[in-house]
Design a protein around this motif. Structure first.
Motif, short mmCIF file in Angstrom:
data_model
loop_
_atom_site.label_atom_id
_atom_site.label_comp_id
_atom_site.label_asym_id
_atom_site.label_seq_id
_atom_site.Cartn_x
_atom_site.Cartn_y
_atom_site.Cartn_z
N ALA A 1 0.83 -1.21 0.00
CA ALA A 1 0.00 0.00 0.00
C ALA A 1 0.87 1.25 0.00
O ALA A 1 0.60 2.21 -0.75
CB ALA A 1 -0.93 -0.01 1.21
N GLU A 2 1.92 1.26 0.81
CA GLU A 2 2.80 2.43 0.87
C GLU A 2 3.55 2.62 -0.44
O GLU A 2 3.76 3.75 -0.89
CB GLU A 2 3.78 2.27 2.04
CG GLU A 2 4.78 3.41 2.20
CD GLU A 2 4.12 4.75 2.51
OE1 GLU A 2 4.80 5.78 2.38
OE2 GLU A 2 2.92 4.77 2.87
N TYR A 3 3.95 1.52 -1.06
CA TYR A 3 4.68 1.64 -2.32
C TYR A 3 3.78 2.19 -3.43
O TYR A 3 4.21 3.04 -4.22
CB TYR A 3 5.25 0.28 -2.74
CG TYR A 3 6.13 0.37 -3.95
CD1 TYR A 3 7.39 0.95 -3.88
CD2 TYR A 3 5.69 -0.11 -5.19
CE1 TYR A 3 8.20 1.06 -4.99
CE2 TYR A 3 6.49 -0.01 -6.30
CZ TYR A 3 7.74 0.58 -6.20
OH TYR A 3 8.53 0.69 -7.31
N ILE A 4 2.54 1.73 -3.48
CA ILE A 4 1.59 2.26 -4.47
C ILE A 4 1.36 3.74 -4.21
O ILE A 4 1.32 4.55 -5.15
CB ILE A 4 0.27 1.47 -4.42
CG1 ILE A 4 0.48 0.04 -4.90
CG2 ILE A 4 -0.80 2.15 -5.27
CD1 ILE A 4 -0.74 -0.84 -4.79
N ARG A 5 1.20 4.11 -2.96
CA ARG A 5 0.95 5.52 -2.63
C ARG A 5 2.12 6.40 -3.08
O ARG A 5 1.93 7.45 -3.69
CB ARG A 5 0.75 5.67 -1.12
CG ARG A 5 0.27 7.06 -0.68
CD ARG A 5 0.20 7.18 0.82
NE ARG A 5 1.54 7.24 1.40
CZ ARG A 5 2.24 8.38 1.51
NH1 ARG A 5 1.72 9.52 1.06
NH2 ARG A 5 3.44 8.38 2.04
N ARG A 6 3.34 5.96 -2.82
CA ARG A 6 4.52 6.75 -3.22
C ARG A 6 4.67 6.82 -4.73
O ARG A 6 5.10 7.83 -5.28
CB ARG A 6 5.78 6.16 -2.59
CG ARG A 6 5.85 6.30 -1.07
CD ARG A 6 7.25 6.00 -0.58
NE ARG A 6 7.33 5.97 0.87
CZ ARG A 6 8.47 5.86 1.54
NH1 ARG A 6 9.62 5.73 0.88
NH2 ARG A 6 8.48 5.84 2.86
N THR A 7 4.33 5.73 -5.41
CA THR A 7 4.41 5.74 -6.87
C THR A 7 3.42 6.73 -7.47
O THR A 7 3.76 7.48 -8.40
CB THR A 7 4.14 4.33 -7.43
OG1 THR A 7 5.06 3.40 -6.86
CG2 THR A 7 4.30 4.31 -8.95
N VAL A 8 2.22 6.77 -6.94
CA VAL A 8 1.21 7.73 -7.42
C VAL A 8 1.68 9.16 -7.14
O VAL A 8 1.48 10.06 -7.97
CB VAL A 8 -0.15 7.45 -6.76
CG1 VAL A 8 -1.16 8.55 -7.12
CG2 VAL A 8 -0.68 6.09 -7.18
N LEU A 9 2.32 9.39 -6.00
CA LEU A 9 2.79 10.73 -5.67
C LEU A 9 3.87 11.21 -6.63
O LEU A 9 4.03 12.43 -6.83
CB LEU A 9 3.32 10.76 -4.23
CG LEU A 9 2.27 10.69 -3.11
CD1 LEU A 9 2.94 10.61 -1.75
CD2 LEU A 9 1.35 11.91 -3.17
N LYS A 10 4.62 10.30 -7.23
CA LYS A 10 5.66 10.71 -8.19
C LYS A 10 5.08 11.20 -9.51
O LYS A 10 5.71 11.97 -10.23
CB LYS A 10 6.60 9.53 -8.47
CG LYS A 10 7.48 9.13 -7.31
CD LYS A 10 8.55 8.13 -7.74
CE LYS A 10 7.96 6.86 -8.32
NZ LYS A 10 9.02 5.86 -8.67
N ILE A 11 3.88 10.76 -9.84
CA ILE A 11 3.29 11.07 -11.14
C ILE A 11 2.70 12.48 -11.11
O ILE A 11 2.02 12.86 -10.14
CB ILE A 11 2.16 10.06 -11.47
CG1 ILE A 11 2.69 8.62 -11.38
CG2 ILE A 11 1.57 10.33 -12.84
CD1 ILE A 11 1.61 7.57 -11.49
N PRO A 12 2.95 13.30 -12.13
CA PRO A 12 2.29 14.60 -12.21
C PRO A 12 0.77 14.43 -12.16
O PRO A 12 0.22 13.49 -12.74
CB PRO A 12 2.75 15.16 -13.57
CG PRO A 12 4.04 14.46 -13.84
CD PRO A 12 3.91 13.11 -13.25
N ARG A 13 0.10 15.33 -11.46
CA ARG A 13 -1.33 15.16 -11.22
C ARG A 13 -2.14 15.05 -12.51
O ARG A 13 -3.09 14.26 -12.60
CB ARG A 13 -1.87 16.33 -10.38
CG ARG A 13 -3.30 16.10 -9.90
CD ARG A 13 -3.76 17.21 -8.98
NE ARG A 13 -3.77 18.50 -9.66
CZ ARG A 13 -4.20 19.63 -9.09
NH1 ARG A 13 -4.60 19.62 -7.83
NH2 ARG A 13 -4.19 20.77 -9.75
#
Length: 346
Positions: free
Chosen positions: A6-18
């Motif tokens: 869950a934390e890895y998915i969250r961090r990956t999404v945060l890297k992507i421009p909105r």
């Protein structure tokens, strides 16, 4: 769903421009279109990432699914990584049918037999490129998903592009798995590195056209100069010199944009020559030197030297044919008996 996933998915999404989160989630294909419709992509990214994690929990996402999303991100933003080119070789020239399923099976079996805790993920793209993501662990620790190695392999070619993790000790294991899975017997680094993966592909796949003309200077022609026309003569000479430099630059570098390279290195070996009377050296040992070049855009920097007045035109062929030397590295070694310590193409 595991907390680490869950934390890895969250961090990956945060890297992507909105503005690109929805597009990448659609490419991922793990969430249904109905689930994507429930997401509010106009809020702050932290809230978006939390909602994505909740949907992934409903679908029972595992680390392999999360790794696929990371591959999609790195494929889109591949210039954020430093890539190195490796060339594999066979004993003969025979061509074999490439079986992707067999390749994956052999690659995974080789790595997992050497290291138990490792996560291996594959994704194929339209240009016959196989993207491989490897997260490394140890015999006593789970794989570190935040420092993976990336491999891009084009089937039916001997070239592999690797963006290694900080754990360089795992690189030999990665290379062994590659040559076993692809039925080659040897692999060597070409000393050709760049953040631009596409530029490296252009060079090794010969998609980059560059002219290599031999420069033959023309003797100056005498011109009659009228009295009082000194200023006009200077203007004409300056214009002619600029045109000459532009023509020589075009002959050396071609018309199109240059591949984006950040690093080039030469290891040269030559014999010191002197007259017998001087007898400078007691031992006839070769003279060795190492020359390194680095720049955000190396070839464009070299191309701009002559027009900027920082170098004479034409530039030395050692500089203008860097891409050609990179392609011919192994052919030159085998033909002339060079070894890595005596010659390394950029």
């Amino acid at each position: 769903m595991d907390e680490t996933v869950a934390e890895y998915i969250r961090r990956t999404v945060l890297k992507i421009p909105r503005d690109e989160i929805k597009m990448m989630l659609q490419k991922w294909g793990f969430l249904s279109e109905a689930q994507l419709q429930t997401l509010n992509f106009h809020q702050i990214k932290d809230n978006i990432s939390q909602e994505v994690v909740q949907l992934c929990e409903e679908n029972a996402a595992d680390i392999k699914q999360a790794a696929v999303l990371d591959i999609i991100y790195n494929h889109t933003y591949q210039n954020k990584r430093m890539w190195s080119v490796y060339q594999m070789r066979k004993t003969g020239e025979e061509l074999e049918y490439f079986d992707l399923t067999d390749f994956k099976k052999k690659f995974k079996r080789r790595l997992q037999s050497a290291l138990k805790n490792v996560t291996i993920t594959f994704r194929e793209y339209e240009d016959d490129a196989i993207w491989i993501r490897v997260a490394w662990g140890t015999p006593y620790r789970q794989p570190n998903q935040y420092k993976p190695s990336y491999v891009v392999y084009h089937s039916q070619t001997p070239y592999v592009f690797i963006s290694a993790s900080v754990l360089k000790s795992n690189l030999p294991l990665l290379c062994q798995a590659l040559i076993v899975a692809s039925n080659y017997h040897d692999i060597r680094e070409m000393e050709l590195r760049s953040h631009s993966l596409n530029s490296l592909k252009d060079i090794v796949f010969k998609r980059y056209s560059q002219n290599f003309h031999t420069y033959c200077p023309k003797p100056p022609q005498a011109r009659a100069v009228e009295p009082g026309s000194v200023d006009l003569r200077i203007i004409n000479e300056n214009r002619s010199e600029k045109e000459r430099i532009q023509r020589l630059n075009q002959e050396a570098f071609g018309d199109g944009p240059q591949p984006i390279l950040q690093f080039a290195q030469y290891k040269l070996e030559t014999m010191f020559k002197s007259s017998p009377e001087m007898d400078v050296l007691d031992k006839k040992e070769p003279f060795r030197c190492l020359v390194k070049f680095s720049s955000p855009h190396l070839l464009e920097s070299l191309k701009s030297l002559a027009p900027a007045g920082m170098a004479d035109a034409p530039l030395s062929p050692l500089l203008t044919c860097i891409p050609q030397k990179a392609r011919n590295y192994f052919r030159i070694r085998e033909k002339k008996g060079f070894f890595p310590e005596s010659f390394v193409s950029p």
